[in-house]
Design a protein around this motif. Structure first.
Motif, mmCIF file in Angstrom:
data_model
loop_
_atom_site.group_PDB
_atom_site.id
_atom_site.type_symbol
_atom_site.label_atom_id
_atom_site.label_comp_id
_atom_site.label_asym_id
_atom_site.label_seq_id
_atom_site.Cartn_x
_atom_site.Cartn_y
_atom_site.Cartn_z
ATOM 1 N N UNK A 162 0.809 -1.218 0.000
ATOM 2 C CA UNK A 162 0.000 0.000 0.000
ATOM 3 C C UNK A 162 0.843 1.269 0.000
ATOM 4 N N UNK A 163 1.914 1.305 0.806
ATOM 5 C CA UNK A 163 2.724 2.524 0.859
ATOM 6 C C UNK A 163 3.387 2.799 -0.477
ATOM 7 N N UNK A 164 3.968 1.767 -1.070
ATOM 8 C CA UNK A 164 4.603 1.919 -2.376
ATOM 9 C C UNK A 164 3.581 2.309 -3.442
ATOM 10 N N UNK A 165 2.448 1.623 -3.449
ATOM 11 C CA UNK A 165 1.388 1.880 -4.423
ATOM 12 C C UNK A 165 0.940 3.337 -4.359
ATOM 13 N N UNK A 166 0.695 3.823 -3.139
ATOM 14 C CA UNK A 166 0.205 5.185 -2.975
ATOM 15 C C UNK A 166 1.290 6.225 -3.232
ATOM 16 N N UNK A 167 2.524 5.925 -2.800
ATOM 17 C CA UNK A 167 3.616 6.876 -2.999
ATOM 18 C C UNK A 167 3.831 7.181 -4.473
ATOM 19 N N UNK A 168 3.694 6.173 -5.307
ATOM 20 C CA UNK A 168 3.888 6.377 -6.745
ATOM 21 C C UNK A 168 2.767 7.231 -7.349
ATOM 22 N N UNK A 169 1.577 7.114 -6.766
ATOM 23 C CA UNK A 169 0.459 7.922 -7.261
ATOM 24 C C UNK A 169 0.596 9.376 -6.819
ATOM 25 N N UNK A 170 0.837 9.603 -5.522
ATOM 26 C CA UNK A 170 0.821 10.981 -5.028
ATOM 27 C C UNK A 170 2.013 11.804 -5.509
#
Length: 320
Positions: free
Chosen positions: A41-49
């Protein structure tokens, strides 16, 4: 008089230099360290934001993600606190309560004082999940099994003294049961795979990861560790609704920070720019599509949140 004039001139030059640094920064691409593995989740979201960082109305330079997973985040945050350059070109993703709880328990080289918060992008509650074909369909089923089989209900999480572990401790205390929490080496993604593969009977994971897994038809979500239901899972009751006195201490706040010692003018520029970057419409749409709750907070708001969480966690972890 000459000394006064020289001192004033030096001060003016320092101010001018700081202003020039802030105006020119960043002059090259930026790296952001994520202390969890790719796909979680952290990696997934970091790439989006961070995907709009290169836009002229943002930082004007791209942000590249580098993963340093291990030991529930300890590997990455130890590196970030002790080895990362404090120049504004090495950012870090933070997870609260994770690194604060870990620093309270000791054995790490960081604390909240090791870092400077920039902005928060999300608040991701923990949830309890079981495989799609599990016979358990509610938290009552989970607790009843745990009462009848002390210490035999195995469930996964992303590591020790991370949000998942905090939620597990709260559940055991509230339900008066002993369960077998199994921290995985690969973060939330590996913890979810263990549930789906039947390696454990259940798991505590991030709502965002669980939402995507449920949409894929591989898990069931039985409860949310928060004060109220989440808009992504309106039909899933909280633990409190199901009779267990569990609050929101395990909710996973995520955001961006820099190492202590980063120039104040760089911190100020990031603090002014990053929250606006998070508000980009493309970012919001992608986060929503991935079941990732957003919760944008400014630097001052994050400082207050860190301090409040530290007090809560000291009380919760006392005696462990």
């Amino acid at each position: 008089m000459k000394k006064l004039i020289a001192g004033a001139a030096a001060a003016l030059m320092t101010l001018a230099g700081s202003a020039a640094m802030a105006e020119e920064y960043p002059e090259r691409p930026i790296m952001m360290m994520v202390s969890y593995g790719a796909g979680g989740a952290t990696d997934f979201q970091a790439r989006i934001v961070t995907m709009t960082a290169g836009n002229e109305d943002a930082l004007g330079m791209p942000i590249a993600i580098i993963n340093k997973p291990g030991a529930g985040g300890r590997v990455g945050w130890n590196w970030f606190a002790t080895q990362a350059e404090a120049d504004g070109y090495t950012l870090g993703a933070y997870n609260i309560p994770h690194f604060i709880a870990q620093s309270i328990k000791g054995g790490v080289e960081y604390s909240a004082d090791s870092f400077e918060p920039i902005a928060n992008w999300g608040a991701d509650p923990a949830v309890f999940v079981v495989a799609k074909d599990s016979e358990m369909n509610s938290m009552e089923d989970v607790v009843n099994f745990a009462k009848e089989n002390p210490g035999k209900l195995t469930f996964s999480g992303a590591g020790l003294f991370v949000g998942h572990h905090i939620a597990a401790l709260q559940l055991e205390k509230a339900a008066g049961v002993k369960m077998a929490y199994i921290p995985t080496k690969g973060g939330g993604a590996a913890a979810m795979k263990a549930v789906i593969a039947g390696e454990v009977m259940g798991g505590v994971n991030n709502l965002s990861d669980a939402f995507r897994a449920q949409e894929a038809g591989t898990v069931k979500i039985l409860g949310v560790f928060d004060l109220e239901r989440n808009e992504f899972l309106p039909d899933v009751p909280t633990l409190k609704e199901q009779g267990y006195d569990v609050d929101n201490a395990s909710v996973n706040f995520r955001g961006i920070m820099v190492p202590k010692g980063t120039p104040q003018e760089v911190i100020d520029k990031l603090a002014a720019t990053v929250p606006e970057m998070f508000k980009n419409g493309r970012v919001g749409k992608k986060m929503k599509a991935g079941g990732s709750p957003m919760h944008i907070m400014t630097r001052d708001e994050v400082k207050a949140m860190w301090a409040a969480r530290e007090e809560t966690l000291k009380e919760l972890l006392a005696g462990l």
